[in-house]
Write an enzyme that holds these catalytic residues in place. Structure first.
Site, PDB file in Angstrom:
ATOM      1  N   ASP A 387       0.816  -1.229   0.000  1.00 54.57           N
ATOM      2  CA  ASP A 387       0.000   0.000   0.000  1.00 54.57           C
ATOM      3  C   ASP A 387       0.844   1.271   0.000  1.00 54.57           C
ATOM      4  O   ASP A 387       0.495   2.247  -0.669  1.00 54.57           O
ATOM      5  CB  ASP A 387      -0.896   0.044   1.246  1.00 54.57           C
ATOM      6  CG  ASP A 387      -1.977  -1.015   1.223  1.00 54.57           C
ATOM      7  OD1 ASP A 387      -2.212  -1.589   0.142  1.00 54.57           O
ATOM      8  OD2 ASP A 387      -2.565  -1.272   2.281  1.00 54.57           O
TER       9      ASP A 387
HETATM   10  P1  NDP Z   1       0.789  -3.962   3.107  1.00 55.31           P
HETATM   11  O1  NDP Z   1      -0.091  -4.592   4.119  1.00 55.31           O
HETATM   12  O2  NDP Z   1       0.176  -2.996   2.176  1.00 55.31           O
HETATM   13  O3  NDP Z   1       1.450  -5.114   2.195  1.00 55.31           O
HETATM   14  C1  NDP Z   1       2.225  -6.102   2.750  1.00 55.31           C
HETATM   15  C2  NDP Z   1       2.661  -6.983   1.628  1.00 55.31           C
HETATM   16  O4  NDP Z   1       3.591  -7.906   2.177  1.00 55.31           O
HETATM   17  C3  NDP Z   1       1.548  -7.796   1.000  1.00 55.31           C
HETATM   18  O5  NDP Z   1       1.253  -7.324  -0.283  1.00 55.31           O
HETATM   19  C4  NDP Z   1       2.066  -9.229   0.993  1.00 55.31           C
HETATM   20  O6  NDP Z   1       1.988  -9.754  -0.338  1.00 55.31           O
HETATM   21  C5  NDP Z   1       3.524  -9.085   1.396  1.00 55.31           C
HETATM   22  N1  NDP Z   1       3.970 -10.193   2.225  1.00 55.31           N
HETATM   23  C6  NDP Z   1       3.343 -10.769   3.262  1.00 55.31           C
HETATM   24  N2  NDP Z   1       4.076 -11.793   3.751  1.00 55.31           N
HETATM   25  C7  NDP Z   1       5.200 -11.847   2.998  1.00 55.31           C
HETATM   26  C8  NDP Z   1       6.338 -12.681   3.011  1.00 55.31           C
HETATM   27  N3  NDP Z   1       6.487 -13.665   3.890  1.00 55.31           N
HETATM   28  N4  NDP Z   1       7.307 -12.434   2.099  1.00 55.31           N
HETATM   29  C9  NDP Z   1       7.181 -11.457   1.182  1.00 55.31           C
HETATM   30  N5  NDP Z   1       6.120 -10.631   1.130  1.00 55.31           N
HETATM   31  C10 NDP Z   1       5.141 -10.830   2.024  1.00 55.31           C
HETATM   32  O7  NDP Z   1       2.042  -3.358   3.883  1.00 55.31           O
HETATM   33  P2  NDP Z   1       2.682  -1.915   3.848  1.00 55.31           P
HETATM   34  O8  NDP Z   1       3.762  -1.961   4.871  1.00 55.31           O
HETATM   35  O9  NDP Z   1       3.015  -1.489   2.464  1.00 55.31           O
HETATM   36  O10 NDP Z   1       1.513  -0.975   4.291  1.00 55.31           O
HETATM   37  C11 NDP Z   1       1.018  -0.958   5.617  1.00 55.31           C
HETATM   38  C12 NDP Z   1      -0.488  -0.887   5.592  1.00 55.31           C
HETATM   39  O11 NDP Z   1      -0.946  -1.089   6.927  1.00 55.31           O
HETATM   40  C13 NDP Z   1      -0.996   0.459   5.135  1.00 55.31           C
HETATM   41  O12 NDP Z   1      -2.175   0.319   4.399  1.00 55.31           O
HETATM   42  C14 NDP Z   1      -1.266   1.168   6.458  1.00 55.31           C
HETATM   43  O13 NDP Z   1      -2.210   2.181   6.338  1.00 55.31           O
HETATM   44  C15 NDP Z   1      -1.745   0.010   7.312  1.00 55.31           C
HETATM   45  N6  NDP Z   1      -1.621   0.251   8.733  1.00 55.31           N
HETATM   46  C16 NDP Z   1      -0.440   0.604   9.306  1.00 55.31           C
HETATM   47  C17 NDP Z   1      -0.361   0.927  10.658  1.00 55.31           C
HETATM   48  C18 NDP Z   1       0.918   1.371  11.293  1.00 55.31           C
HETATM   49  O14 NDP Z   1       0.904   1.960  12.373  1.00 55.31           O
HETATM   50  N7  NDP Z   1       2.062   1.088  10.687  1.00 55.31           N
HETATM   51  C19 NDP Z   1      -1.531   0.854  11.512  1.00 55.31           C
HETATM   52  C20 NDP Z   1      -2.705   0.382  10.840  1.00 55.31           C
HETATM   53  C21 NDP Z   1      -2.725   0.117   9.518  1.00 55.31           C
HETATM   54  P3  NDP Z   1       1.949 -11.328  -0.593  1.00 55.31           P
HETATM   55  O15 NDP Z   1       0.831 -11.877   0.226  1.00 55.31           O
HETATM   56  O16 NDP Z   1       1.715 -11.438  -2.058  1.00 55.31           O
HETATM   57  O17 NDP Z   1       3.280 -11.870  -0.204  1.00 55.31           O
END
Ligand code: NDP
Length: 461
Positions: A387
């Protein structure tokens, strides 16, 4: 000034310096230590209180607390820290609740209205923080469903319970001796904590944790007035204000309002893993690459910006990532880490993990500082972030992340994305970055991919 007051002044100073130090990763550890010393001094000072009747129960409490908290702090993994924090809040709030009940039980027959009001507010905040925080911990740990649990008329029910609590509080102020009012208020507050968290999805819990942190602080400040204890008023006010500011900052970084977090039921709550069966997005093809191809690209690069995200935390890839970054640096390639304020699932998530892997603080750059650099960078290496790199936030008005500030990864000359599939991130929306001309997807678990990159590096360079 008495010894106790001296201790309290000293600990208040340490708390303030401690909180100030938390604003930079370089000083954060020192800040935590200073605050811990401040707390120790406050506890020692309190032990000299002449009103203490017996030390027996105090020692029992100290031993129980130490026995419970030591293993938690030693063994809870980084990915479980949000629920651990929620449990701490629940513990603190429960203690506050018990103190409020004890005060009311002891003095209710001679309680002036003002004091009854203070105790009423204190137990109300403490009770809802206790059950609310337990719900948060259970949702985050998967003991309760992480999805928002919603039913028709939920907001109205919550509103009615809240109004009922306020009415009971007013009645209690007018009739401090009527114990039934007090215990009814207490029961409703326990219930309200559960109702408050039920409609919120697990992924929004960090904001709720920060809010409960703020309520816990307020409880402590009110308790300070109740017990005429200055240090509690100071720590409570600090805690309440910092928790509130943190919730606001997180909402701002996600471009959402607190109301939207509490009542909006936003976001996907569980990221499901799937194989990249059809590598396409909106029917546009995505380019995949193998480890050897990625290594060939890195061999030509002069500058790399690493973008860590939630997936890096899930796969615990931070150590392998640092190792790979060190290899690049040894080849005189400039390496910087771009830190988005809400990357991951709690504030500072990426900073803490990268610090654990001994990434130098000087290599970490905040979003505003690093964004202009992407356009001049050879490779943006995205590790489990989604994201926070999605260009839809800039242009797609209908997107749930529209307006959220993002890292300008799409401006880099080449982009390599380490993730397992084309699954979306927390917001549940697809990422246009993956179909851009210069983007390559390196499918697989981030830790495995990075370990292979390190291994390939050793063999091929
Ligand atoms: P995202 O949640 O957008 O994306 C995480 C990505 O990690 C997924 O697309 C997933 O793809 C991939 N992933 C998961 N497991 C693995 C793995 N083992 N190896 C490789 N890839 C992996 O994360 P971002 O950090 O970009 O964004 C954070 C989001 O969380 C934002 O939308 C934010 O608003 C929200 N948020 C953040 C908070 C905070 O305080 N930091 C609080 C509340 C919400 P795939 O499954 O294909 O591997």
């Amino acid at each position: 000034m008495s010894l106790i007051q001296n201790c309290y002044v000293l600990s208040a100073i340490l708390f303030i310096i401690g909180i100030k130090s938390l604003s930079s990763p370089e000083t954060a550890k020192r800040g935590m230590r200073l605050a811990a010393v401040g707390m120790l001094i406050a506890i020692i000072g309190t032990l000299f209180n002449p009103h203490i009747v017996t030390y027996k129960w105090i020692i029992a409490g100290l031993v129980t607390g130490t026995v419970l908290s030591l293993p938690i702090s030693l063994w809870v993994p980084m990915t479980h820290i949000p629920q651990r924090i929620a449990l701490s809040h629940a513990g603190g709030a429960f203690a506050g609740c018990l103190i409020g009940i004890a005060e009311y039980y002891r003095y209710h027959l001679s309680l002036p209205s003002l004091n009854a009001g203070i105790i009423g507010i204190e137990v109300m905040l403490a009770a809802l923080t206790f059950t609310g925080s337990l719900m948060v911990a259970a949702k985050l740990h998967g003991l309760l469903p992480g999805r928002p649990m919603i039913y028709k008329g939920q907001n109205s029910v919550n509103m009615v319970v809240f109004i009922l609590m306020v009415v009971l509080l007013i009645y209690l102020i007018l009739n401090p001796t009527l114990t039934i009012l007090f215990y009814f208020l207490l029961s409703l507050a326990f219930l309200f904590g559960v109702f408050l968290v039920t409609p919120i999805g697990a992924a929004d819990m960090p904001v709720v944790i920060a809010l409960f942190n703020s309520y816990g602080g307020l409880t402590s400040a009110v308790m300070g007035f109740m017990l005429a204890n200055r240090i509690q008023i100071i720590t409570g006010a600090l805690d309440g204000a910092s928790g509130f500011i943190l919730s606001m900052l997180m909402c701002k970084a996600m471009n959402r309002s607190v109301t939207n977090v509490l009542f909006g039921a936003f976001g996907k709550t569980q990221v499901t893993s799937s194989k990249p069966s059809s590598p396409s997005l909106h029917d546009k093809p995505v380019k995949t690459m193998m480890i050897e191809e990625a290594l060939a690209l890195f061999a030509q690069a002069k500058s790399v910006i690493i973008v860590p995200g939630y997936g890096m935390a899930v796969s615990q890839a931070h150590h392998a990532l640092r190792e790979f970054a060190d290899k690049l640096k040894n080849k005189h390639i400039s390496v910087k880490y771009a830190i988005h304020p809400v990357a991951g699932r709690m504030p500072g998530h990426m900073n803490v993990l990268l610090a654990e892997a001994n990434v130098p603080y000087t290599d970490l750059f905040d979003m505003d500082d690093i964004n202009p650099e992407f356009a001049h960078t050879d490779i943006a290496l995205v590790v489990g972030a989604n994201d926070v790199t999605n260009p839809a936030a800039r242009q797609a008005k209908s997107s749930p992340i529209y307006g959220m500030p993002i890292l300008n990864v799409d401006k880099a000359k080449k982009v390599i994305v380490c993730k397992r599939s084309l699954n979306p991130g927390f917001s549940g929306i697809e990422n246009e970055l993956y179909v851009q001309e210069q983007t390559f997807l390196l499918f697989g678990d981030a830790k495995e991919s990075l370990t292979q990159l390190v291994y390939g590096f050793k063999n091929s360079w």
